[in-house]
Design a protein around this motif. Structure first.
Motif, PDB file in Angstrom:
ATOM      1  N   ASP A 247     -92.705 -28.823 -70.469  1.00 56.11           N
ATOM      2  CA  ASP A 247     -93.400 -28.952 -69.099  1.00 56.11           C
ATOM      3  C   ASP A 247     -93.631 -30.245 -68.702  1.00 56.11           C
ATOM      4  O   ASP A 247     -93.405 -30.419 -67.423  1.00 56.11           O
ATOM      5  CB  ASP A 247     -94.755 -28.118 -69.276  1.00 56.11           C
ATOM      6  N   SER A 248     -93.823 -31.241 -69.568  1.00 55.46           N
ATOM      7  CA  SER A 248     -94.107 -32.576 -69.214  1.00 55.46           C
ATOM      8  C   SER A 248     -92.715 -33.112 -68.758  1.00 55.46           C
ATOM      9  O   SER A 248     -92.550 -33.930 -67.896  1.00 55.46           O
ATOM     10  CB  SER A 248     -94.724 -33.452 -70.219  1.00 55.46           C
ATOM     11  N   LEU A 249     -91.558 -32.625 -69.456  1.00 54.74           N
ATOM     12  CA  LEU A 249     -90.281 -33.200 -69.196  1.00 54.74           C
ATOM     13  C   LEU A 249     -89.761 -32.545 -67.744  1.00 54.74           C
ATOM     14  O   LEU A 249     -89.372 -33.357 -66.942  1.00 54.74           O
ATOM     15  CB  LEU A 249     -89.200 -32.843 -70.129  1.00 54.74           C
ATOM     16  N   ARG A 250     -90.202 -31.480 -67.332  1.00 55.28           N
ATOM     17  CA  ARG A 250     -89.434 -30.818 -66.279  1.00 55.28           C
ATOM     18  C   ARG A 250     -90.317 -31.410 -65.144  1.00 55.28           C
ATOM     19  O   ARG A 250     -90.244 -31.572 -64.015  1.00 55.28           O
ATOM     20  CB  ARG A 250     -89.815 -29.153 -65.882  1.00 55.28           C
ATOM     21  N   LEU A 251     -91.890 -31.855 -65.471  1.00 57.25           N
ATOM     22  CA  LEU A 251     -92.719 -32.310 -64.217  1.00 57.25           C
ATOM     23  C   LEU A 251     -92.055 -33.766 -63.965  1.00 57.25           C
ATOM     24  O   LEU A 251     -92.165 -33.996 -62.877  1.00 57.25           O
ATOM     25  CB  LEU A 251     -94.181 -32.529 -65.054  1.00 57.25           C
ATOM     26  N   GLU A 252     -91.573 -34.651 -65.187  1.00 59.53           N
ATOM     27  CA  GLU A 252     -91.207 -35.807 -64.864  1.00 59.53           C
ATOM     28  C   GLU A 252     -89.935 -35.895 -63.944  1.00 59.53           C
ATOM     29  O   GLU A 252     -89.846 -36.649 -63.139  1.00 59.53           O
ATOM     30  CB  GLU A 252     -90.800 -36.569 -66.094  1.00 59.53           C
ATOM     31  N   ALA A 253     -89.144 -34.715 -63.943  1.00 60.72           N
ATOM     32  CA  ALA A 253     -88.086 -34.667 -63.306  1.00 60.72           C
ATOM     33  C   ALA A 253     -88.247 -33.911 -61.952  1.00 60.72           C
ATOM     34  O   ALA A 253     -87.365 -33.539 -61.220  1.00 60.72           O
ATOM     35  CB  ALA A 253     -86.989 -33.544 -64.221  1.00 60.72           C
ATOM     36  N   GLY A 254     -89.479 -33.743 -61.564  1.00 59.30           N
ATOM     37  CA  GLY A 254     -89.610 -33.143 -60.334  1.00 59.30           C
ATOM     38  C   GLY A 254     -89.097 -31.521 -60.185  1.00 59.30           C
ATOM     39  O   GLY A 254     -88.811 -31.218 -59.184  1.00 59.30           O
ATOM     40  N   LEU A 255     -89.212 -30.961 -61.318  1.00 60.42           N
ATOM     41  CA  LEU A 255     -88.714 -29.695 -61.079  1.00 60.42           C
ATOM     42  C   LEU A 255     -89.640 -28.391 -61.061  1.00 60.42           C
ATOM     43  O   LEU A 255     -90.747 -28.601 -61.611  1.00 60.42           O
ATOM     44  CB  LEU A 255     -87.719 -29.250 -62.346  1.00 60.42           C
ATOM     45  N   CYS A 256     -89.400 -27.612 -60.139  1.00 61.98           N
ATOM     46  CA  CYS A 256     -90.363 -26.625 -59.912  1.00 61.98           C
ATOM     47  C   CYS A 256     -90.708 -25.638 -61.047  1.00 61.98           C
ATOM     48  O   CYS A 256     -89.925 -25.298 -61.861  1.00 61.98           O
ATOM     49  CB  CYS A 256     -89.884 -25.398 -58.605  1.00 61.98           C
ATOM     50  N   LYS A 328    -109.394 -31.721 -46.347  1.00 60.07           N
ATOM     51  CA  LYS A 328    -108.433 -31.168 -47.461  1.00 60.07           C
ATOM     52  C   LYS A 328    -106.939 -30.998 -46.577  1.00 60.07           C
ATOM     53  O   LYS A 328    -106.926 -30.400 -45.526  1.00 60.07           O
ATOM     54  CB  LYS A 328    -108.861 -29.932 -47.740  1.00 60.07           C
ATOM     55  N   ILE A 329    -106.019 -31.678 -47.195  1.00 58.00           N
ATOM     56  CA  ILE A 329    -104.818 -31.752 -46.605  1.00 58.00           C
ATOM     57  C   ILE A 329    -103.792 -30.961 -47.404  1.00 58.00           C
ATOM     58  O   ILE A 329    -102.281 -30.902 -47.364  1.00 58.00           O
ATOM     59  CB  ILE A 329    -104.069 -32.972 -45.998  1.00 58.00           C
ATOM     60  N   GLY A 330    -104.183 -30.714 -48.541  1.00 59.37           N
ATOM     61  CA  GLY A 330    -103.228 -30.198 -49.881  1.00 59.37           C
ATOM     62  C   GLY A 330    -103.877 -29.745 -50.839  1.00 59.37           C
ATOM     63  O   GLY A 330    -105.021 -30.078 -51.303  1.00 59.37           O
ATOM     64  N   VAL A 331    -103.127 -29.551 -51.885  1.00 62.72           N
ATOM     65  CA  VAL A 331    -103.553 -29.045 -53.319  1.00 62.72           C
ATOM     66  C   VAL A 331    -102.358 -29.389 -54.240  1.00 62.72           C
ATOM     67  O   VAL A 331    -101.305 -29.443 -53.939  1.00 62.72           O
ATOM     68  CB  VAL A 331    -103.953 -27.733 -53.461  1.00 62.72           C
ATOM     69  N   VAL A 332    -102.869 -29.810 -55.541  1.00 59.18           N
ATOM     70  CA  VAL A 332    -101.911 -30.169 -56.408  1.00 59.18           C
ATOM     71  C   VAL A 332    -101.510 -28.972 -57.317  1.00 59.18           C
ATOM     72  O   VAL A 332    -102.488 -27.949 -57.359  1.00 59.18           O
ATOM     73  CB  VAL A 332    -102.604 -31.089 -57.660  1.00 59.18           C
ATOM     74  N   THR A 333    -100.412 -28.829 -57.631  1.00 57.00           N
ATOM     75  CA  THR A 333     -99.790 -27.387 -58.182  1.00 57.00           C
ATOM     76  C   THR A 333     -99.469 -27.810 -59.724  1.00 57.00           C
ATOM     77  O   THR A 333     -99.219 -26.766 -60.449  1.00 57.00           O
ATOM     78  CB  THR A 333     -98.630 -27.020 -57.442  1.00 57.00           C
ATOM     79  N   SER A 334     -99.269 -28.857 -60.165  1.00 57.92           N
ATOM     80  CA  SER A 334     -98.887 -29.224 -61.623  1.00 57.92           C
ATOM     81  C   SER A 334     -99.268 -30.618 -61.682  1.00 57.92           C
ATOM     82  O   SER A 334     -99.251 -31.485 -60.922  1.00 57.92           O
ATOM     83  CB  SER A 334     -97.600 -29.289 -61.827  1.00 57.92           C
ATOM     84  N   GLY A 335     -99.908 -30.989 -62.868  1.00 56.78           N
ATOM     85  CA  GLY A 335    -100.271 -32.235 -63.016  1.00 56.78           C
ATOM     86  C   GLY A 335    -100.347 -32.378 -64.621  1.00 56.78           C
ATOM     87  O   GLY A 335    -100.751 -31.530 -65.126  1.00 56.78           O
ATOM     88  N   GLY A 336    -100.293 -33.750 -64.701  1.00 53.02           N
ATOM     89  CA  GLY A 336    -100.284 -34.247 -66.003  1.00 53.02           C
ATOM     90  C   GLY A 336     -99.961 -35.624 -66.455  1.00 53.02           C
ATOM     91  O   GLY A 336    -100.267 -36.327 -65.602  1.00 53.02           O
ATOM     92  N   PHE A 337     -99.453 -35.947 -67.617  1.00 53.87           N
ATOM     93  CA  PHE A 337     -99.215 -37.273 -68.239  1.00 53.87           C
ATOM     94  C   PHE A 337     -97.618 -37.419 -68.443  1.00 53.87           C
ATOM     95  O   PHE A 337     -97.166 -36.760 -68.934  1.00 53.87           O
ATOM     96  CB  PHE A 337     -99.972 -37.601 -69.374  1.00 53.87           C
ATOM     97  N   SER A 338     -97.174 -38.641 -67.544  1.00 51.17           N
ATOM     98  CA  SER A 338     -95.887 -39.000 -67.911  1.00 51.17           C
ATOM     99  C   SER A 338     -95.730 -39.975 -68.951  1.00 51.17           C
ATOM    100  O   SER A 338     -96.133 -40.991 -68.854  1.00 51.17           O
ATOM    101  CB  SER A 338     -95.053 -39.516 -66.521  1.00 51.17           C
ATOM    102  N   PRO A 339     -95.192 -39.521 -70.124  1.00 55.49           N
ATOM    103  CA  PRO A 339     -94.996 -40.278 -71.185  1.00 55.49           C
ATOM    104  C   PRO A 339     -94.109 -41.563 -70.782  1.00 55.49           C
ATOM    105  O   PRO A 339     -94.063 -42.621 -71.282  1.00 55.49           O
ATOM    106  CB  PRO A 339     -94.411 -39.479 -72.404  1.00 55.49           C
TER     107      PRO A 339
END
Lengths: 387, 122
Positions: A247-256, A328-339
């Protein structure tokens, strides 16, 4: 759901020996983190970016979709016939796939919302003309398979392959390892190609992944899967990687991630996936929700998927409200920490007027506004082996 | 000076009328890599079992509850730049904050180290 009712991966026994934590994902008891020197989410993440990680993604939904036996068509004709059926559900140009080519696309509902995101491949082998290899997500596979089969009726057959194992080998060392362990010809494949290999029984391998790194996704029969996994893991550059780092890898890669960046209300245009709709399909607009999607292509969507960098150390996770000037202009859908960035990162949806990189926003984390900035995706550059 | 533990995996060390608190080594191991700790404001009144801090691992955010009631009189600012101190020494340099104890005796009901070890194993 009790653990007793969770489905086990075919390689469960292998992972029990080395995984430190398991957890439920889409009804499967999945390794989340491994033990040992490289064990733990961040070490596993970094190992995949610098060496090669082996992921068991057998919970996903691979299948073959094929014209009925005795269809009498050959080559491009057979491919066009089977592709025309699946194109009734997706906006990608599947008919236009060359032998051995893979495309990322989405299943659409009548409103142009995404029922799932998936990979569709045209086999390279002439004997497989009229077949498609499709991989859908774990959490949606029952509905997806039912939809695809029902829509096809007697025109084509869907044969599930989710009794097999799907292993992903990802990272800069993936090519060298795959060539040494499976077949030297794997070096000649490029990103988003598919090929069958007579090794470990018979393998269907795509050069693709969910990490932003070069690598392969390998479909292997369950009887041969332990031998394949052990042979890959015997290589010094390969470590097993859990779902946490996936999950953290795909988040860094900006993948849905389906259920987060994509759902039944979100169109591919809102998701910043206009590139998945090739020219031929744009011209025709002959896919579910075509009117909405063509309108969004022409005029822009009302909301858009963006990357967000929280400017302090606090991660802004799924559900965090995004505000500008207290609105309110939006919402976060995934968030975490980028190593890799050693900083928190998020993806989310904002009104299109606020989607320009550099826009300052407030992220409401546990009731407190924290400064953030819209940034381009991906957070970490992709390193695919392009042709 | 003994260390006591809660069933929510906080530890507390009583030093006179001050309680030093943090999360247990077991909890830190379960969380994995800590990437952020949201510490309470100095002067904040906390209640035993009530919200005190938030610890964020790479994968999730978890609430940390006050093991005893009282006023926050100090926080471990070192965690702001170096949240990994929680993993390196959860029950030492990775302490979270100090509470001026409001109700002496509240900590008595908490588990000692051996009772907590059994609890964490269960």
């Amino acid at each position: 759901m009790g653990e007793a009712s969770l489905k086990k991966l075919p390689l469960d026994a292998l992972w029990r020996a080395s995984a430190k934590k398991f957890g439920d994902f889409a009804g499967y008891d999945m390794p989340l983190e491994f033990g040992g020197q490289v064990g733990g989410l961040i070490p596993e993440h970094n190992w995949t970016r610098t060496n090669a990680g082996l992921f068991d993604v057998s919970h996903m939904g691979p299948c073959f979709f094929a014209l009925p036996k005795g269809h009498g068509l050959e080559g491009d004709e057979a491919h066009k016939a089977v592709s025309a059926i699946i194109e009734e559900l997706v906006p990608g140009d599947i008919q236009g796939l060359k032998p051995g080519q893979v495309r990322y696309t989405t299943l659409l509902n009548a409103d142009g919302g995404c029922l799932d995101d998936l990979m569709i491949a045209r086999p390279a082998e002439p004997g497989a003309a009229g077949d498609l290899y499709i991989v859908v997500n774990a959490g949606t596979k029952e509905q997806d398979f039912a939809l695809i089969a029902q829509n096809a009726g007697a025109r084509a057959n869907l044969v599930r392959a989710d009794d097999r194992c799907l292993l992903a080998l990802q990272g800069p060392a993936a090519e060298a390892v795959a060539r040494a362990v499976i077949a030297d010809e794997l070096g000649a494949m490029t990103f988003m190609q598919v090929k069958r290999f007579d090794a470990f029984g018979r393998l269907t391998i795509t050069r693709s992944g969910y990490t932003g790194e070069d690598g392969y996704e390998i479909l292997v029969r369950a009887e041969q899967a332990t031998a394949l996994a052990e042979a890959l893991l015997a290589h010094g550059d390969v470590k097993p990687i859990g779902l946490g780092a996936r999950d953290s890898l795909r988040l860094e890669a900006g993948l849905c991630l389906y259920g987060h960046e994509l759902d039944e209300t979100i169109s591919p245009i809102e998701a910043d996936l206009a590139w998945i709709i090739q020219k031929r399909r744009r011209g025709l607009g002959d896919f579910p929700g075509g009117a909405r999607i063509l309108k969004e292509l022409a005029e822009g969507p009302v909301r858009k998927r963006v990357g967000i960098r929280p400017l302090d150390r606090a991660p802004a996770r799924d559900g965090v409200e995004i505000q500008v000037d207290g609105r309110k202009i939006g919402v976060v859908t995934s968030g975490g920490f980028s190593p890799i960035l050693n900083a928190p990162v998020s993806m989310g949806y904002v009104e299109t007027a606020f989607a320009t990189p550099g826009t300052k926003v407030d992220l409401i984390v546990r009731g407190t506004p924290r400064a953030g900035e819209i940034v381009p995706l991906p957070f970490v550059p992709h390193r695919y082996k392009k042709g | 000076m003994t260390t006591k533990y809660t069933k929510d995996h906080e530890w507390v060390r009583i030093e006179g009328d001050v309680a030093v608190v943090g999360i247990s080594t077991f909890a830190a191991e379960q969380l994995g890599d800590v990437v952020y700790v949201e510490l309470p404001a100095i002067g904040k009144q906390v209640k035993q079992g009530g919200d005190m801090a938030v610890v964020e691992s790479a994968k999730a955010a978890s609430d940390v509850y006050a093991p005893v009631s009282g006023e926050i009189i100090a926080v471990n600012d070192a965690l702001n730049g170096n949240p990994e101190k929680v993993n390196e020494g959860a029950e030492g340099d990775g302490w979270f904050c100090k509470i001026r104890i409001a109700n002496a005796g509240e900590a008595d009901a908490l588990m000692d180290a051996s009772a907590y070890a059994d609890f964490a194993k269960a």
